[in-house]
Design a protein around this motif. Structure first.
Motif, PDB file in Angstrom:
ATOM      1  N   UNK A  96      10.446  12.012 -20.849  1.00  0.00           N
ATOM      2  CA  UNK A  96      10.540  11.778 -22.283  1.00  0.00           C
ATOM      3  C   UNK A  96      10.393  13.088 -23.059  1.00  0.00           C
ATOM      4  N   UNK A  97      10.828  13.037 -24.338  1.00  0.00           N
ATOM      5  CA  UNK A  97      10.682  14.158 -25.255  1.00  0.00           C
ATOM      6  C   UNK A  97       9.730  13.739 -26.375  1.00  0.00           C
ATOM      7  N   UNK A  98       9.035  14.720 -26.932  1.00  0.00           N
ATOM      8  CA  UNK A  98       8.150  14.470 -28.063  1.00  0.00           C
ATOM      9  C   UNK A  98       8.597  15.350 -29.225  1.00  0.00           C
ATOM     10  N   UNK A  99       8.713  14.737 -30.381  1.00  0.00           N
ATOM     11  CA  UNK A  99       9.130  15.445 -31.592  1.00  0.00           C
ATOM     12  C   UNK A  99       7.888  15.614 -32.464  1.00  0.00           C
ATOM     13  N   UNK A 100       7.318  16.827 -32.444  1.00  0.00           N
ATOM     14  CA  UNK A 100       6.106  17.116 -33.200  1.00  0.00           C
ATOM     15  C   UNK A 100       6.505  17.520 -34.617  1.00  0.00           C
ATOM     16  N   UNK A 101       5.854  16.916 -35.590  1.00  0.00           N
ATOM     17  CA  UNK A 101       6.160  17.215 -36.988  1.00  0.00           C
ATOM     18  C   UNK A 101       5.860  18.679 -37.295  1.00  0.00           C
ATOM     19  N   UNK A 102       6.847  19.326 -37.854  1.00  0.00           N
ATOM     20  CA  UNK A 102       6.710  20.738 -38.185  1.00  0.00           C
ATOM     21  C   UNK A 102       7.173  21.679 -37.102  1.00  0.00           C
ATOM     22  N   UNK A 103       7.409  21.154 -35.884  1.00  0.00           N
ATOM     23  CA  UNK A 103       7.854  22.003 -34.767  1.00  0.00           C
ATOM     24  C   UNK A 103       9.196  21.552 -34.193  1.00  0.00           C
ATOM     25  N   UNK A 104       9.551  20.293 -34.431  1.00  0.00           N
ATOM     26  CA  UNK A 104      10.837  19.797 -33.967  1.00  0.00           C
ATOM     27  C   UNK A 104      10.806  19.366 -32.503  1.00  0.00           C
ATOM     28  N   UNK A 105      11.971  18.931 -32.043  1.00  0.00           N
ATOM     29  CA  UNK A 105      12.136  18.480 -30.660  1.00  0.00           C
ATOM     30  C   UNK A 105      12.638  19.656 -29.819  1.00  0.00           C
ATOM     31  N   UNK A 106      11.732  20.338 -29.160  1.00  0.00           N
ATOM     32  CA  UNK A 106      12.072  21.546 -28.406  1.00  0.00           C
ATOM     33  C   UNK A 106      12.728  21.189 -27.076  1.00  0.00           C
TER      34      UNK A 106
END
Length: 292
Positions: free
Chosen positions: A36-46
């Motif tokens: 899975x991927x995690x989309x952190x607020x302020x950093x985006x989906x790296x």
């Protein structure tokens, strides 16, 4: 959230735990949710690192790949893939003449329980090695144990091997080194002054231990199965193999039954009788020493 980051996966056992930094949350996803991927607020989906499978900043990819954390992640990925491959291998079934073959996880060999993952093989050989070294056995007796324990496993299925010259040299090199360790007189010797090693002739080493070359043993195995095929070819559809279509870009196949076979089964019987006589002589000598 007050600077805290939480795992958004409801079924995760650490979903209620908070992470102080986005990097900690991405590490959690690498270890617990590798697909899975995690989309952190302020950093985006790296994007994920191709080596350790962790989402990393592309601008710092080179630095990340040289880090100890990435090396540990690579090892974890290799272990995970190996575990998945082993699990899939266990799910594969084998049949013979339409009947399913039973999968045996533990079996007895030389009085020792052996497991299917070969974790106990080294223990059996270590026990035998201590026995032979402790009793100071005759080299020919050591050769008998070598053929029963090591060579039987080493040459398993060699009847159908297609060996190149380089592969055969590697096998012969291992076979020669193992035979030298069992010999007494014909062993490699080092000159302490010059540091040079002197190796005995292979013929002398094999004669002392009571063994033949590895090529001769493989030829005998091939001759045995070749004679069996010549008497009952109904179970071997060789024509289908020879007339099979070769894929584009592949080299021409060399069939194992087309390889030269030079085997003398009578010489093997003579050798086995000589070895048995030597073993009986050694046993009689030891009994005389004990009685004395």
């Amino acid at each position: 959230m007050g600077g805290k980051f939480f795992c958004p996966v409801p079924a995760c056992q650490d979903a209620t735990d908070s992470f102080d930094t986005p990097w900690s949350l991405r590490r959690h996803f690498r270890d617990r949710h590798p697909r899975d991927f995690v989309d952190v607020e302020g950093h985006g989906n790296l994007p994920k690192c191709q080596l350790c499978n962790m989402q990393a900043d592309p601008e710092k990819a080179a630095r990340h790949e040289r880090s100890k954390f990435c090396r540990e992640g690579r090892e974890r990925v290799v272990q995970t893939n190996a575990a998945i491959a082993n699990q899939r291998a266990l799910e594969v079934g084998f049949t013979a003449y339409g009947e399913d073959l039973e999968r045996v996880e533990v079996f007895k060999y030389l009085g020792q329980l052996m497991s299917m993952d070969d974790t106990d093989t080294q223990k059996v050989w270590k026990m035998t090695h201590r026995l032979l070294r402790g009793e100071n056995m005759n080299p020919r007796v050591c050769g008998m144990f070598f053929k029963a324990i090591v060579q039987a496993v080493l040459l398993y299925g060699s009847e159908t091997w297609v060996l190149t010259d380089s592969a055969m040299r590697c096998l012969e090199g291992f076979y020669y080194r193992a035979t030298c360790r069992m010999a007494r007189e014909n062993r490699p010797k080092k000159n302490r002054q010059t540091g040079e090693w002197t190796y005995p002739a292979r013929k002398d080493v094999f004669e002392e231990v009571g063994l033949y070359t590895l090529t001769e043993y493989i030829d005998r195995r091939r001759k045995t199965i070749g004679d069996y095929i010549s008497t009952d070819r109904s179970i071997f559809d060789l024509c289908r193999c020879r007339n099979g279509e070769r894929r584009r870009g592949t080299s021409s196949r060399r069939w194992w039954w087309d390889q030269p076979i030079n085997a003398d089964l009578e010489s093997e019987e003579v050798a086995s009788s000589v070895v048995s006589e030597d073993a009986s002589e050694v046993g009689s000598q030891s009994s005389l020493e004990d009685s004395a």
